[in-house]
Design a protein around this motif. Sequence first.
Motif, PDB file in Angstrom:
ATOM      1  N   PRO A 199      -3.944   7.278   7.962  1.00 27.22           N
ATOM      2  CA  PRO A 199      -4.675   6.661   7.017  1.00 27.22           C
ATOM      3  C   PRO A 199      -5.291   4.984   7.087  1.00 27.22           C
ATOM      4  O   PRO A 199      -4.477   4.634   8.641  1.00 27.22           O
ATOM      5  CB  PRO A 199      -3.134   5.969   6.127  1.00 27.22           C
ATOM      6  CG  PRO A 199      -2.476   6.844   7.122  1.00 27.22           C
ATOM      7  CD  PRO A 199      -2.420   7.251   8.184  1.00 27.22           C
ATOM      8  N   THR A 229       0.005   7.109   1.043  1.00 24.72           N
ATOM      9  CA  THR A 229      -0.030   8.755   0.897  1.00 24.72           C
ATOM     10  C   THR A 229      -1.332   9.148  -0.468  1.00 24.72           C
ATOM     11  O   THR A 229      -1.687  10.287  -0.136  1.00 24.72           O
ATOM     12  CB  THR A 229       1.491   9.071   0.492  1.00 24.72           C
ATOM     13  OG1 THR A 229       1.238   8.539  -1.092  1.00 24.72           O
ATOM     14  CG2 THR A 229       2.622   9.500   1.273  1.00 24.72           C
ATOM     15  N   GLU A 230      -1.767   7.459  -0.588  1.00 22.77           N
ATOM     16  CA  GLU A 230      -2.863   7.537  -1.219  1.00 22.77           C
ATOM     17  C   GLU A 230      -4.364   6.911  -0.505  1.00 22.77           C
ATOM     18  O   GLU A 230      -4.788   6.527  -1.634  1.00 22.77           O
ATOM     19  CB  GLU A 230      -2.391   6.850  -3.369  1.00 22.77           C
ATOM     20  CG  GLU A 230      -1.092   7.675  -2.985  1.00 22.77           C
ATOM     21  CD  GLU A 230      -1.396   7.020  -5.019  1.00 22.77           C
ATOM     22  OE1 GLU A 230      -1.796   5.860  -4.883  1.00 22.77           O
ATOM     23  OE2 GLU A 230      -0.001   7.622  -5.420  1.00 22.77           O
ATOM     24  N   VAL A 231      -4.408   6.956   0.327  1.00 14.87           N
ATOM     25  CA  VAL A 231      -5.463   5.582   0.741  1.00 14.87           C
ATOM     26  C   VAL A 231      -6.208   6.801   1.496  1.00 14.87           C
ATOM     27  O   VAL A 231      -5.185   8.790   1.759  1.00 14.87           O
ATOM     28  CB  VAL A 231      -4.653   5.359   1.689  1.00 14.87           C
ATOM     29  CG1 VAL A 231      -4.634   4.238   0.660  1.00 14.87           C
ATOM     30  CG2 VAL A 231      -4.348   5.294   2.725  1.00 14.87           C
ATOM     31  N   ARG A 232      -7.666   7.035   2.056  1.00 17.55           N
ATOM     32  CA  ARG A 232      -8.386   7.310   3.043  1.00 17.55           C
ATOM     33  C   ARG A 232      -7.752   7.704   4.457  1.00 17.55           C
ATOM     34  O   ARG A 232      -6.547   7.311   4.825  1.00 17.55           O
ATOM     35  CB  ARG A 232      -9.071   6.552   2.554  1.00 17.55           C
ATOM     36  CG  ARG A 232      -9.891   6.435   1.728  1.00 17.55           C
ATOM     37  CD  ARG A 232     -12.302   5.996   1.403  1.00 17.55           C
ATOM     38  NE  ARG A 232     -11.933   7.162  -0.065  1.00 17.55           N
ATOM     39  CZ  ARG A 232     -13.881   6.830   0.130  1.00 17.55           C
ATOM     40  NH1 ARG A 232     -14.340   6.677   0.974  1.00 17.55           N
ATOM     41  NH2 ARG A 232     -13.999   7.032  -0.527  1.00 17.55           N
ATOM     42  N   GLN A 233      -8.721   8.090   4.959  1.00 15.47           N
ATOM     43  CA  GLN A 233      -8.444   8.850   5.869  1.00 15.47           C
ATOM     44  C   GLN A 233      -9.085   7.784   6.903  1.00 15.47           C
ATOM     45  O   GLN A 233     -10.161   8.316   7.437  1.00 15.47           O
ATOM     46  CB  GLN A 233      -7.698  10.536   6.979  1.00 15.47           C
ATOM     47  CG  GLN A 233      -6.339  10.917   4.896  1.00 15.47           C
ATOM     48  CD  GLN A 233      -5.747  10.239   6.557  1.00 15.47           C
ATOM     49  OE1 GLN A 233      -5.020  10.572   7.255  1.00 15.47           O
ATOM     50  NE2 GLN A 233      -4.422   9.547   5.267  1.00 15.47           N
ATOM     51  N   PHE A 253       0.619  -1.255   0.211  1.00 12.33           N
ATOM     52  CA  PHE A 253      -0.284  -0.175   0.116  1.00 12.33           C
ATOM     53  C   PHE A 253       0.847   0.782   0.143  1.00 12.33           C
ATOM     54  O   PHE A 253       1.571   1.519   0.843  1.00 12.33           O
ATOM     55  CB  PHE A 253      -0.958  -0.083   1.683  1.00 12.33           C
ATOM     56  CG  PHE A 253      -1.969  -1.029   1.227  1.00 12.33           C
ATOM     57  CD1 PHE A 253      -2.752  -0.978   0.191  1.00 12.33           C
ATOM     58  CD2 PHE A 253      -2.285  -2.127   2.064  1.00 12.33           C
ATOM     59  CE1 PHE A 253      -4.115  -1.373   0.468  1.00 12.33           C
ATOM     60  CE2 PHE A 253      -2.763  -3.719   1.688  1.00 12.33           C
ATOM     61  CZ  PHE A 253      -4.500  -3.118   1.052  1.00 12.33           C
ATOM     62  N   ASP A 254       0.143   1.880  -0.298  1.00 14.71           N
ATOM     63  CA  ASP A 254       1.153   3.807  -0.758  1.00 14.71           C
ATOM     64  C   ASP A 254       0.413   4.422   0.350  1.00 14.71           C
ATOM     65  O   ASP A 254      -0.965   5.074   0.198  1.00 14.71           O
ATOM     66  CB  ASP A 254       0.982   3.705  -2.124  1.00 14.71           C
ATOM     67  CG  ASP A 254       1.783   5.996  -2.062  1.00 14.71           C
ATOM     68  OD1 ASP A 254       1.367   5.831  -0.924  1.00 14.71           O
ATOM     69  OD2 ASP A 254       2.138   5.948  -3.324  1.00 14.71           O
TER      70      ASP A 254
END
Length: 126
Positions: A65, A47-51, A44-45
């Motif tokens: 994240p 920085t590109e996922v939901r919070q 998983f990146d």
Amino acid sequence: MGLTYAELTLTNLFTNQRVQVNALVDTGATFMCVTEEVALQLGFDITEVRQQTVTLADGHQRKVPKIAPIEIAFANRNYVTEAVVLGNEPLLGILPLEAMDLVVDPRQQALIVNPQHPNYPVALAK
């Protein structure tokens, strides 16, 4: 009473990357929590996922994240869910515990499948 840990297999269902972790079983926590290192090992990146906004034990709230979908496997049980990226060790919270019908045996300091349902999980729906 001591701490209870469990060996889990976590799988990123998008990439099938797997990681084995020794997670602290915490019946006071809600979600599965993983470290940043585990999230990266799963591919998983973060920085590109939901919070997800979470409340920490000290009462402070923080946005962290949230990775998904992951599968948590333990013994003859598995559960597809999401995990928050937080802390310095993996933590197994109450949602996956209940979904997989797992219980903490305080005498043995061990996570076990529910002895009333040894072959498959049973969820409470009332």
